[in-house]
Design a protein around this motif. Structure first.
Motif, mmCIF file in Angstrom:
data_model
loop_
_atom_site.group_PDB
_atom_site.id
_atom_site.type_symbol
_atom_site.label_atom_id
_atom_site.label_comp_id
_atom_site.label_asym_id
_atom_site.label_seq_id
_atom_site.Cartn_x
_atom_site.Cartn_y
_atom_site.Cartn_z
ATOM 1 N N PRO A 1 0.787 -1.237 0.000
ATOM 2 C CA PRO A 1 0.000 0.000 0.000
ATOM 3 C C PRO A 1 0.819 1.288 0.000
ATOM 4 C CG PRO A 1 -1.089 -1.613 1.370
ATOM 5 C CD PRO A 1 0.224 -2.234 0.940
ATOM 6 N N THR A 2 1.879 1.360 0.778
ATOM 7 C CA THR A 2 2.640 2.613 0.796
ATOM 8 C C THR A 2 3.281 2.882 -0.555
ATOM 9 O OG1 THR A 2 4.416 1.346 1.818
ATOM 10 C CG2 THR A 2 3.129 2.753 3.262
ATOM 11 N N VAL B 1 0.567 4.308 -2.788
ATOM 12 C CA VAL B 1 0.272 5.702 -2.456
ATOM 13 C C VAL B 1 1.353 6.622 -3.033
ATOM 14 C CG1 VAL B 1 0.098 7.338 -0.533
ATOM 15 C CG2 VAL B 1 -1.042 5.109 -0.389
ATOM 16 N N ASN C 1 -3.702 -3.234 -1.673
ATOM 17 C CA ASN C 1 -3.246 -2.204 -2.612
ATOM 18 C C ASN C 1 -4.429 -1.489 -3.250
ATOM 19 O OD1 ASN C 1 -0.579 -2.864 -2.132
ATOM 20 N ND2 ASN C 1 -0.522 -4.380 -3.787
ATOM 21 N N ALA D 1 -5.846 0.939 -0.807
ATOM 22 C CA ALA D 1 -4.998 2.139 -0.720
ATOM 23 C C ALA D 1 -5.290 3.075 -1.898
ATOM 24 C CB ALA D 1 -3.519 1.745 -0.710
ATOM 25 N N GLN E 1 -8.663 4.900 -1.632
ATOM 26 C CA GLN E 1 -8.607 6.039 -0.703
ATOM 27 C C GLN E 1 -8.053 7.289 -1.379
ATOM 28 O OE1 GLN E 1 -6.513 3.675 2.465
ATOM 29 N NE2 GLN E 1 -7.938 4.759 3.789
ATOM 30 N N MET F 1 -0.555 8.163 5.874
ATOM 31 C CA MET F 1 0.673 7.372 5.839
ATOM 32 C C MET F 1 1.454 7.531 7.148
ATOM 33 S SD MET F 1 1.003 6.115 2.624
ATOM 34 C CE MET F 1 2.746 6.071 2.156
ATOM 35 N N TYR G 1 -4.527 -3.375 6.724
ATOM 36 C CA TYR G 1 -4.019 -2.054 6.332
ATOM 37 C C TYR G 1 -4.938 -0.946 6.849
ATOM 38 C CZ TYR G 1 -2.718 1.928 3.411
ATOM 39 O OH TYR G 1 -2.360 3.172 2.975
ATOM 40 N N GLN H 1 -3.738 2.014 9.563
ATOM 41 C CA GLN H 1 -3.910 3.457 9.358
ATOM 42 C C GLN H 1 -4.550 4.132 10.570
ATOM 43 O OE1 GLN H 1 -5.885 2.901 5.393
ATOM 44 N NE2 GLN H 1 -4.584 4.620 4.831
#
Lengths: 306, 306
Positions: free
Chosen positions: A185-186, A189, A218, A221, A224, B1, B220, B224
């Protein structure tokens, strides 16, 4: 939470990306699969690719498949092409939604089409011109966008460079492919954020594989961030050529099940899609990795024992 | 993040929640599995449960397993108990970290322990007192927190009511269990948010199953929110008793692989854990659902063909 899009557009890639990584199935089965998918509410289907039959024998019958598919006017069908020859074949077959795939990593691009990434990019303006001249759109799919099975890490700058060259060549849209499930996910993003900063007007789609289990994380993420364009394959068809037994594309029914429960519309009838997933599993002849195919929709209950 | 925790604490539940849903394996294999897990950097292991052997024959040898485990001083081992009898057995065996499980849905609780949820809650203060009186902690695990295989939807108010009764009874911590993989990220966000509003000081852990593919997406979403306490099972052991072939707990190595890549420390050596996952797969005698076990860590590359 409030940033989630109200609706996402899914492109079904099982018939192409999925079947390309399975043992070949009969032409009639491919046609049945595409026709069945076109009745589930899916509005985009990647139907075939026009590649050399020696490179990908699974797609050797692309012309025949496409000529016999029962076209649903509500569905946009697309074809993937590796080069000018493939693009000409796709145009001749009547496709107006075309995709060209270029790997961000040189080694992967060479393995796929025997050219460096830069050489593929150099050929891109001609392909775009050819597509546009025939009234077709051309999408650039950047594969190995979050990592390469041969090279490992792929620097974000390199992915952004490929994207930038695509924009300069006039492609109509961009998709990032996580070819072997190396995204987390990071990373999603970061890359989506940097791409939007550089190309705020460019339509951006994402193509996740579930090779390491992170596919839906993913996708969440990306949701969002407001991304509303995703590839997925019915039943999670496809596997991974670099890891026997591993999952392929994220399963369309897993995506539909999750995002609809989150209030994000897909337009897809989950029960109808699960019927097609069963059909797809039968065609490929082994258990597909889709969990929703195994467990059923959230609404499925079992009777208590007493 | 920036809200992601720097570090998460994983509780390995393969030896208990995982093996409980597999065909029974030999006592020696269970001991080997726990001992191997204790050398991977995991700091918490749910070792056994003290339940009636007729209800769960897989755990009939809990006393013998626990007596022969090579205790690693750096690891906290816990035991799950269904009632007073089980709690007394766990205390007699020397456990000081105890978990009691109560289902938010009546039907699931009755199927598990032949009592309504309210009846289980009524017994909770006595259990807490007994645990605390022996110097042990008692955690309340609320199962079917995001849905029930028998009843379907479980109202959030009901889950919060169970949590509130647990707090009133003096439990030391709370875990929500997504018993059959019915959670999605928005549901996780809502329930975690409401629970923290009601009980801001209560330690809260989450226990996800990947039955419908959403396990890591849910994790995830929780990360967050700063949640840093998760259950997972090596190799994704366990399956789902209500959906043959479906996945069980989220796989510990998938969690480690994803969150470490995101800069969140687990303290776990992924390569060592993958060795144990292979061992676990051998013990249960069938392919485990862990994708990272199939595909290897992100860092695994393959040689190009030319």
């Amino acid at each position: 939470m409030s940033d989630l899009p109200k609706r996402v557009s899914l492109r079904e890639v099982g018939p192409r990306d999925g079947l390309q990584n399975e043992d070949p199935i009969p032409t009639a089965a491919k046609i049945d699969l595409i026709d069945a998918l076109s009745e589930t509410g899916l509005r985009r289907i990647e139907a075939v690719s026009f590649v050399h039959p020696r490179a990908i024998p699974q797609m050797a019958d692309a012309d025949e498949v496409w000529s016999k598919v029962r076209r649903n006017d509500a569905v946009r069908y697309s074809a993937l092409v590796p080069n000018r020859r493939g693009l000409e074949r796709a145009l001749a077959a009547g496709f107006t939604d075309l995709e060209v795939v270029i790997s961000a990593s040189d080694t992967h691009n060479r393995e796929n089409i025997n050219r460096s990434t830069a050489e593929s990019l150099d050929a891109l303006p001609e392909l775009t011109e050819l597509a546009h001249g025939s009234g077709a759109t051309l999408q650039l799919i950047v594969s190995t966008a979050w990592g390469c099975p041969y090279e490992g890490e792929v620097p974000e700058e390199r992915v952004l460079w490929v994207a930038g060259r695509g924009v300069a060549a006039g492609v109509d849209s961009l998709v990032y492919g996580d070819t072997t499930g190396m995204a987390t996910p990071t990373r999603v993003v970061r890359l989506v954020g940097e791409t939007r900063s550089a190309h705020p007007e460019l339509p951006l789609g994402l193509h996740f594989h579930n090779t390491r289990g992170t596919g839906l994380a993913n996708l969440y993420a990306a949701l969002q961030l407001g991304v509303d364009d995703f590839d997925a394959a019915v039943a999670g068809l496809g596997g991974c050529p670099y890891a026997p037994g591993a999952s392929g594309n994220i399963a369309t029914e897993e995506v539909v099940s999750m995002v609809e429960d989150m209030g994000v519309e897909t337009g897809v009838d989950l029960d109808a899609l699960l019927d097609v997933a069963e059909m797809a599993e039968r065609f490929v002849g082994h258990a597909a990795p889709s969990q929703v195919l195994r467990a059923g929709p959230r609404s499925r209950t079992v009777p208590p024992s007493s």
